[in-house]
Design a protein around this motif. Structure first.
Motif, PDB file in Angstrom:
ATOM      1  N   VAL A 128      23.435  -6.364 -14.892  1.00 37.66           N
ATOM      2  CA  VAL A 128      24.316  -5.782 -13.879  1.00 37.66           C
ATOM      3  C   VAL A 128      23.420  -5.521 -12.677  1.00 37.66           C
ATOM      4  N   GLU A 166      26.767  -9.439 -13.724  1.00 37.81           N
ATOM      5  CA  GLU A 166      27.808  -8.809 -12.919  1.00 37.81           C
ATOM      6  C   GLU A 166      27.167  -8.259 -11.662  1.00 37.81           C
ATOM      7  N   CYS A 195      31.730 -10.920 -12.760  1.00 38.48           N
ATOM      8  CA  CYS A 195      32.651  -9.853 -12.398  1.00 38.48           C
ATOM      9  C   CYS A 195      31.966  -9.029 -11.310  1.00 38.48           C
TER      10      CYS A 195
END
Length: 445
Positions: A128, A166, A195
């Protein structure tokens, strides 16, 4: 009363699948939540943990389906994992001791070099990347990053090496404008982010006025995120979510995922999974992950969609968080024998919890309590304190006949202490009503 030991905190974190490594951070973000906490918050800071200690603690993670590194989801202040001198040996130890386990690591990216990224790619580590801005000047301004361009290069590096990642950004339109938010999302989408999470800034009563969003910011961000989702074709999510129902609406579909291959699209409403209706979005997501080749029906579309996947593999549907079945089951078990129970929740949780209890046939009242201690825009149950509940009931007593108060589990640690170290027993003494913390029923998750 003294607080729990360091080892106890680390063990409790591991039970949640979290592996804390260090509280050290190489950035100084203007939006960092720790900067504006009121005095009295118990946040625990870790120096870089020794390698042998971390490796020994991996046994505590044996039951976790996913290992989380660098995300502040416990009482331990999580710093930047890439500042840890032994990060690579730690990741290799996880791969050797817990083979096949998903590892999700949150980083600002500024210290990610080619060697470390290559090892992450080999080990299947998911990233992330907290980019926050695709403009180096703006990133330096809001993150205090002296090497802001390196964060952008980290995204490019992850894309080149095929690392699943992400992107995330804290939306600060008052400081940088809405165009910067849009350009950052487009940059991440163009590099293959699976995402993108746009975080609505939360502020406490101590946050400087310059950072406080103006009225209407939430609505404008919702419109912008919806537009970006449509333009990019990938899941772009605004957090925290404000769900108004329990319908399993698909916010987005990850490229190359079983859901995309099956023909599921953003905006679809999942009606059944393997023949039964999901209780909520969280229930739908969990069931899809656990199932082998689940069969899904979608409102307005004929036939079934079969998602070709193995148990434990993500289905690729992105759904907002609403209410977990295990949480509702925990409440159901706790109210047995009570004549007039009252469930305490946050301002954000009131509506969705009422809907969930009604759907489950649980006869209990729901009382949203404002977050007076943190103040500002803070409105989640995990940040409620004993003092908030006591102060609320002094002004708004429980209904006559209330014989049980159910407190939000996320507001209390395993030792039944809130974020300020106060026990929930103080609420019992203040109200004269028995209090319980309904622990989630894991078998129902």
């Amino acid at each position: 009363m003294s607080g729990p030991s360091r080892e106890a905190l680390l063990y409790a974190a591991a039970r949640e699948g979290v592996l804390p490594l260090t509280s050290h951070c190489n950035a100084a973000c203007v939006f960092c939540s720790h900067r504006f906490n009121p005095p009295g918050v118990e946040i625990h800071h870790l120096p870089p943990r020794p390698l042998d200690e971390v490796v020994a603690s991996l046994d505590w993670l044996a039951g976790a389906e996913k290992i989380i590194i660098g995300e502040s989801v416990t009482r331990i202040n999580e710093g930047e994992p890439l500042t840890h001198p032994d990060l690579v040996p730690i990741l290799e130890a996880i791969g050797n001791r817990l083979p096949g386990r998903r590892v999700r690591l949150t980083t600002n990216g500024s210290l990610l070099d080619a060697r470390t990224a290559s090892i992450m790619a080999r080990l299947g580590v998911e990233l992330v990347i907290s980019l926050n801005s695709a403009n180096p000047r703006v990133r330096s301004q809001i993150m205090g990053d002296t090497n802001a361009a390196a964060g952008l290069e980290a995204v490019e590096l992850a894309a080149r090496l095929g690392i699943t990642f992400e992107g995330s950004l804290v939306a600060l339109p008052e400081l940088v404008g809405y165009d910067d938010v849009a350009e950052t999302v487009l940059f991440l989408a163009g590099r293959g982010a699976s995402c993108i999470r746009v975080m609505e800034p939360g502020f406490t009563r101590l946050t400087p006025a310059a950072l406080v969003p103006r009225p209407g910011t939430r609505r404008r961000l919702e419109q912008l995120v919806a537009q970006l989702r449509a333009n990019t074709g990938i899941p772009v999510i605004l957090e925290p979510p404000h769900p108004r129902d329990l319908r399993a609406v698909v916010e987005g579909v990850v490229s190359g995922s079983p859901a995309q291959s099956a023909g599921i699209q953003a905006g679809d409403l999942v009606e059944t999974i393997d023949g039964s209706k999901p209780f909520s979005r969280v229930d739908a997501f969990a069931r899809l992950v656990k199932s082998r080749d689940p069969k899904v029906t979608v409102k307005g579309k004929s036939g079934q969609f079969t998602l070709a996947k193995s148990p434990g593999q993500p289905a690729g549907m992105v759904l907002c968080w609403d209410l977990a079945v295990g949480d509702v089951a925990g409440i159901a078990e706790s109210v047995v024998g009570a004549r007039q129970p009252l469930v305490i929740t946050s301002r954000l949780g009131g509506r969705i919890l009422r809907l969930g209890l009604a759907r489950a046939g649980i006869a209990a009242g729901v009382r949203p309590v404002p977050s007076s201690f943190f103040g500002g825009s803070i409105a989640c149950a995990g940040l409620l304190t004993t003092g908030d509940v006591v102060a609320h009931f002094r002004e708004h007593p429980p209904p006559p006949g209330t014989d049980l108060l159910l407190l939000p589990p996320r507001a209390f640690d395993p030792w039944n202490r809130d974020l300020t170290g106060r026990s929930y027993r103080e609420i019992e003494r203040e109200t004269g009503i028995l209090c319980v913390i309904p622990r989630p029923n894991q078998e129902q998750e």
